[in-house]
Design a protein around this motif. Structure first.
Motif, PDB file in Angstrom:
ATOM      1  N   PRO A 462       0.804  -1.232   0.000  1.00 17.83           N
ATOM      2  CA  PRO A 462       0.000   0.000   0.000  1.00 17.83           C
ATOM      3  C   PRO A 462       0.835   1.278   0.000  1.00 17.83           C
ATOM      4  CG  PRO A 462      -0.072  -1.080   2.141  1.00 17.83           C
ATOM      5  CD  PRO A 462       0.587  -2.038   1.213  1.00 17.83           C
ATOM      6  N   ARG A 463       2.025   1.254   0.583  1.00 17.87           N
ATOM      7  CA  ARG A 463       2.820   2.478   0.665  1.00 17.87           C
ATOM      8  C   ARG A 463       3.670   2.718  -0.582  1.00 17.87           C
ATOM      9  NH1 ARG A 463       3.218   5.135   5.493  1.00 17.87           N
ATOM     10  NH2 ARG A 463       5.243   5.981   4.870  1.00 17.87           N
ATOM     11  N   ARG A 464       3.562   1.821  -1.541  1.00 21.14           N
ATOM     12  CA  ARG A 464       4.316   2.006  -2.787  1.00 21.14           C
ATOM     13  C   ARG A 464       3.450   2.521  -3.920  1.00 21.14           C
ATOM     14  NH1 ARG A 464       8.373  -3.193  -3.340  1.00 21.14           N
ATOM     15  NH2 ARG A 464       9.889  -2.535  -1.787  1.00 21.14           N
ATOM     16  N   GLN A 465       2.193   2.751  -3.674  1.00 25.27           N
ATOM     17  CA  GLN A 465       1.300   3.157  -4.752  1.00 25.27           C
ATOM     18  C   GLN A 465       1.587   4.590  -5.176  1.00 25.27           C
ATOM     19  OE1 GLN A 465      -0.576   0.642  -6.100  1.00 25.27           O
ATOM     20  NE2 GLN A 465       0.674  -0.387  -4.561  1.00 25.27           N
ATOM     21  N   SER A 466       1.797   4.771  -6.480  1.00 23.12           N
ATOM     22  CA  SER A 466       2.067   6.086  -7.056  1.00 23.12           C
ATOM     23  C   SER A 466       1.934   5.962  -8.565  1.00 23.12           C
ATOM     24  CB  SER A 466       3.475   6.566  -6.685  1.00 23.12           C
ATOM     25  OG  SER A 466       4.445   5.753  -7.307  1.00 23.12           O
ATOM     26  N   PRO A 467       1.833   7.086  -9.283  1.00 22.29           N
ATOM     27  CA  PRO A 467       1.793   7.002 -10.758  1.00 22.29           C
ATOM     28  C   PRO A 467       3.021   6.321 -11.337  1.00 22.29           C
ATOM     29  CG  PRO A 467       1.066   9.173 -10.018  1.00 22.29           C
ATOM     30  CD  PRO A 467       1.577   8.464  -8.806  1.00 22.29           C
ATOM     31  N   VAL A 468       4.205   6.573 -10.757  1.00 25.99           N
ATOM     32  CA  VAL A 468       5.417   5.920 -11.267  1.00 25.99           C
ATOM     33  C   VAL A 468       5.341   4.420 -11.052  1.00 25.99           C
ATOM     34  CG1 VAL A 468       7.915   5.732 -10.947  1.00 25.99           C
ATOM     35  CG2 VAL A 468       6.823   7.974 -10.908  1.00 25.99           C
ATOM     36  N   ARG A 469       4.856   4.011  -9.881  1.00 23.90           N
ATOM     37  CA  ARG A 469       4.703   2.582  -9.603  1.00 23.90           C
ATOM     38  C   ARG A 469       3.708   1.953 -10.571  1.00 23.90           C
ATOM     39  NH1 ARG A 469       6.052  -2.253  -6.723  1.00 23.90           N
ATOM     40  NH2 ARG A 469       4.122  -3.265  -6.117  1.00 23.90           N
ATOM     41  N   ALA A 470       2.610   2.639 -10.873  1.00 26.24           N
ATOM     42  CA  ALA A 470       1.627   2.110 -11.817  1.00 26.24           C
ATOM     43  C   ALA A 470       2.242   1.931 -13.203  1.00 26.24           C
ATOM     44  CB  ALA A 470       0.410   3.034 -11.884  1.00 26.24           C
ATOM     45  N   GLU A 471       3.083   2.873 -13.623  1.00 27.73           N
ATOM     46  CA  GLU A 471       3.749   2.749 -14.920  1.00 27.73           C
ATOM     47  C   GLU A 471       4.706   1.552 -14.932  1.00 27.73           C
ATOM     48  OE1 GLU A 471       5.666   6.386 -15.812  1.00 27.73           O
ATOM     49  OE2 GLU A 471       3.821   7.568 -15.923  1.00 27.73           O
ATOM     50  N   LEU A 472       5.434   1.357 -13.842  1.00 25.18           N
ATOM     51  CA  LEU A 472       6.359   0.229 -13.777  1.00 25.18           C
ATOM     52  C   LEU A 472       5.616  -1.097 -13.789  1.00 25.18           C
ATOM     53  CD1 LEU A 472       8.966   1.514 -11.160  1.00 25.18           C
ATOM     54  CD2 LEU A 472       9.210   1.370 -13.645  1.00 25.18           C
ATOM     55  N   VAL A 473       4.479  -1.162 -13.103  1.00 22.97           N
ATOM     56  CA  VAL A 473       3.685  -2.396 -13.096  1.00 22.97           C
ATOM     57  C   VAL A 473       3.147  -2.693 -14.496  1.00 22.97           C
ATOM     58  CG1 VAL A 473       1.525  -3.397 -12.265  1.00 22.97           C
ATOM     59  CG2 VAL A 473       3.095  -2.316 -10.655  1.00 22.97           C
ATOM     60  N   ALA A 474       2.639  -1.660 -15.181  1.00 20.32           N
ATOM     61  CA  ALA A 474       2.137  -1.860 -16.541  1.00 20.32           C
ATOM     62  C   ALA A 474       3.258  -2.299 -17.470  1.00 20.32           C
ATOM     63  CB  ALA A 474       1.486  -0.579 -17.044  1.00 20.32           C
ATOM     64  N   ALA A 475       4.434  -1.669 -17.337  1.00 14.54           N
ATOM     65  CA  ALA A 475       5.567  -2.054 -18.178  1.00 14.54           C
ATOM     66  C   ALA A 475       6.007  -3.482 -17.879  1.00 14.54           C
ATOM     67  CB  ALA A 475       6.733  -1.083 -17.953  1.00 14.54           C
TER      68      ALA A 475
END
Length: 821
Positions: A462-475
């Protein structure tokens, strides 16, 4: 733990008698195994190894170190930790720490109900929580890292301490005139900690005031109002807000901000800290397919990636790509790579970056710079297909580079080039592992929907959620599909053992799914040969030499042409070598037309020999030279007849040979000795990056952690051991102090005693050491250093103080020979 590890033992003790327990004393009381587990779970605490337990405690409670630990907690563990922070705050007017039973009640669970005991053990193991006389206490820095645990405001004592003394005095006089507390802050804080008194105060308020509190009870605990610091008493309160202010049910925390004290919120919540406690992640929902179909599809994509890497690096071996000034790869070369691999540019970018991460691609040492296969590529190409893929997949998992960032612009407006700087994302490896572990947690063959996967990952981190994290997950999800880590959106069966560190198991599963290399082709009458699957390495190399790849897919089609046959002849193959190769490996008879092609090109090959005059032509057939000299198409070559069998040319040898080949002749280069120069095209390789030599023996993480614990224990003994200082002369002739130190240490060496010394190391740090001197002369002392578990030479002029150890100085802490050493 290893067989030769020291026994699992606690530290020398906890807090000294009469002193309250501290986090450092609790940490000192942990066993060696528990400290080793802490260093394994939080490896940043051991880099470098702390000098003693005090240094370890300071590092474990540092802001950045605790932030890194919080990032690894899932939602339930974070809720448990917030509950400990909320209930175990030492600013609450109650016994310090949270009782396990109260904690379980706040989480609506039984104290022994799973997974609460397991999570508490994990938090204790991470040293985010410690025990104090049976109660749980959070480390101090969590106050600022979790300022509103469970969406609760600060304790009343904190809010009251920030108010003017006169305002707090009026509250105490109004609400608790007969208090025995020494200060008005304590009087009001104790009042709000009493549930009966809070209920009484709530009963004195009207319905509108209670509705106002109900809107704040589950957070956020703050509200905005004008003139929040107004002076009001229970007698003068004229509005719902003033009713609450006069009874300390709301307290000002700013000029226009009111805050609900934690004690009041806990009372209003009636026990539970959270509206919802989810002890397990949400289920992964999506399309379910047979696991065999998923693994088969992923293995097919993995084979495609292997073939693409080979095609790319073979192409760059012949025609390398240029290195840009910033060290990256140009757009034109990326497009050429995509054409060579018969794929799109995004896929090509990922494959190029993965090959580089696996050490198969590098730059040469030339000034211009070119991207070339490394020598490791030649070894990699000889490995079985499953081993080759595992190397690529492992490199991708550990790489911090994100290929999809290529072509984007940085903050300065500069374009990020593939293989260049700017593509590093330190969080990328963890994001990839999180995605794969989430897919592994689903039922085999399940392809989760993107929103379901996002919810699962949000619960896990939960503490890692961010737009950058979302981009890395999608990639990571997209890259996993391209590389064959997933198939049809689900995790491949051979990746599950890989995530558990079982590469052998992963290789066995993948080997069963990959097509086995073939040693035959089907030669057809249209000058083509069809390879119905991957070919063994030797046959693939020889066939690529004598024919051109026309198309790839489920089968590879090779086409024979004059140029391809001449290429094989230039490499030293003869007519018989080529026909024998095809006859041995073709399941169909060789067409007569192909035999004629090989024989015709072979007959003409080498009839002409080119040299340098600038260059010359030599031929044993004068008629052929006469034909060339009279051909109008060769006038620009400046041919001059020197002899019946020799013709000179104005152009260089390379230009002469290439032009005659375009005219349908097949000359070969000739050396100064008249011998033909035949050979394959130059195969160039880049040097692998410098790497440290491999260790003589693989050291496991638990062994390193135990060694670090032994060093910390020894340093702690040196820092806390009972000692009697040895007086040293402060004044006197030069060298008198050093001489006194030498006398003391020489006596200790003769008597076999251990002593404590204060020492200034080469970095200027003052450290404590317990040593057993063996020799003292020449300005140096040779001694066994218990902190380092090794023999060391100490410079006498760096020894600042010396002390004799007490009777219980801790000789048992010295490791046995062959143990710590």
């Amino acid at each position: 733990m290893t067989d030769n590890a020291p026994p699992d033992r606690p530290g020398p003790g906890t807090a000294p008698a009469g002193r309250p327990p501290t986090f450092t004393s609790w940490l000192r009381g942990r066993s060696d195994g528990e400290l080793a587990a802490l260093l394994s779970a939080r490896p940043d605490l051991a880099r470098p190894v702390p000098a003693d337990i005090g240094a370890l405690a300071a590092r474990a409670t540092a802001r950045n170190a605790v932030l890194r630990a919080l990032e690894h907690l899932d939602s339930y563990s974070l809720q448990v930790l917030e509950a400990v922070v909320a209930l175990g705050d030492d600013r609450l007017p109650a016994p310090v720490g949270a009782e396990p039973e109260a904690l379980a009640a706040a989480l609506r669970q039984d104290p022994g109900e799973a997974p609460l005991p397991r999570v508490l053990e994990e938090l204790l193991g991470l040293a985010l929580v410690w025990t104090d006389r049976g109660r749980l206490r959070p480390v101090q820095v969590l106050r600022e890292l979790l300022p509103e645990p469970a969406r609760l405001g600060p304790p009343a004592r904190v809010l009251l301490a920030a108010m003017p003394h006169g305002a707090v005095r009026r509250l105490a006089d109004d609400l608790s005139p007969d208090t025995a507390e020494a200060s008005p802050v304590e009087a009001v804080a104790v009042l709000l900690a009493d549930p009966c008194r809070v209920s009484e105060l709530l009963g004195q308020t009207g319905p509108q005031a209670r509705r106002l509190l109900e809107g704040m009870v589950w957070g956020p605990p703050r509200g905005t109002v004008s003139d929040a610091r107004r002076e009001v008493t229970t007698a003068t309160a004229a509005s719902p807000v003033e009713e609450l202010l006069s009874r300390a049910l709301l307290l000002p925390s700013g000029d226009d901000t009111l805050t609900l004290p934690r004690e009041v919120a806990l009372h209003l919540r009636g026990g539970p800290l959270f509206r919802e406690v989810r002890t397990a992640p949400p289920p992964l929902e999506g399309t379910v397919r047979p696991e065999e179909a998923v693994t088969r599809a992923a293995a097919g994509q993995a084979f495609t990636v292997l073939r693409a890497v080979e095609e790319l690096l073979e192409e760059w071996s012949r025609e390398p790509a240029a290195v840009l000034r910033n060290g990256g790869l140009g757009v034109r070369d990326l497009r050429r790579a995509a054409r060579a691999m018969d794929t799109d540019e995004d896929t090509a970018a990922l494959i190029v970056e993965t090959a580089s991460a696996a050490g198969l691609l590098g730059t040469d040492d030339r000034v211009g710079g070119e991207w070339l296969p490394t020598r490791a590529y030649d070894l990699w190409r000889e490995d079985p297909p499953e081993r080759r893929w595992l190397r690529l997949a492992s490199a991708w998992l550990e790489s911090g580079r994100v290929a999809s960032l290529g072509g984007s612009r940085d903050a300065g407006g500069r374009v990020r080039n593939l293989l260049g700087p700017g593509l590093e994302r330190p969080a990328a490896p963890q994001a990839r592992r999180d995605v794969l572990r989430a897919l592994a947690a689903a039922e085999p063959g399940t392809a989760p929907r993107p929103e379901s996967l996002s919810e699962y990952l949000a619960w896990c981190r939960p503490r890692r959620q961010s737009p950058v994290r979302a981009e890395l997950v999608a990639a990571a999800s997209a890259e996993a599909a391209v590389l064959g880590v997933t198939g049809l959106g689900a995790l491949a069966g051979y990746v599950r053992p890989l995530l558990e560190g079982d590469e052998e198991g992963a290789a066995r599963v993948l080997a069963a799914e990959l097509p086995r290399p073939l040693d035959h082709v089907l030669v057809q009458g249209d000058m083509t040969a069809v390879a119905p699957g991957p070919l063994v390495a030797d046959l693939a190399r020889e066939l690529a030499l004598v024919a051109d790849v026309e198309s790839t897919g489920g089968a590879t089609v090779y086409r024979f042409t004059e140029d391809s046959v001449r290429r094989a002849l230039d490499a030293g193959r003869g007519i018989d070598d080529i026909t024998d190769l095809l006859e041995r490996h073709s399941l169909t008879p060789l067409p007569q037309a192909l035999r004629y092609l090989v024989a015709d090109v072979g007959r003409r090959h080498g009839r002409l020999r080119a040299g340098s005059a600038s260059s010359y032509l030599r031929c044993d057939e004068p008629a052929l030279l006469e034909e060339l000299a009279g051909d109008r198409r060769t006038r620009d070559l400046g041919l001059v007849r020197l002899a019946p069998t020799v013709v000179a040319a104005r152009v260089g040898r390379a230009v002469l040979v290439e032009r005659l080949r375009q005219l349908g002749y097949h000359p070969v280069p000739e050396g100064g000795d008249g011998a033909m120069h035949l050979g394959r095209p130059e195969v160039r390789r880049a040097d692998p990056p410098d790497a440290p030599p491999p260790p003589a023996r693989e050291v496991r993480g638990e062994e390193l952690a135990l060694a670090a614990v032994r060093a910390v224990r020894a340093g702690d003994e040196a820092a806390t051991a009972e000692r009697r200082p040895v007086p040293l002369p402060e004044d006197g002739p030069p060298g008198s102090r050093a001489a006194a130190v030498l006398d003391v240490l020489s006596a200790a060496a003769r008597e076999g005693r251990r002593v404590w010394i204060g020492y200034t190391d080469t970095d200027g740090r003052r450290v404590s050491r317990i040593i057993e001197p063996s020799q003292a002369d020449g300005g140096f002392v040779t001694a066994y250093d218990t902190t380092r578990a090794a023999v060391h030479r100490f410079a006498v002029h760096r020894i600042t103080s010396v002390a004799d150890l007490g009777e219980d100085g801790g000789p048992e802490a010295r490791p046995e020979a062959g143990g710590a050493r």
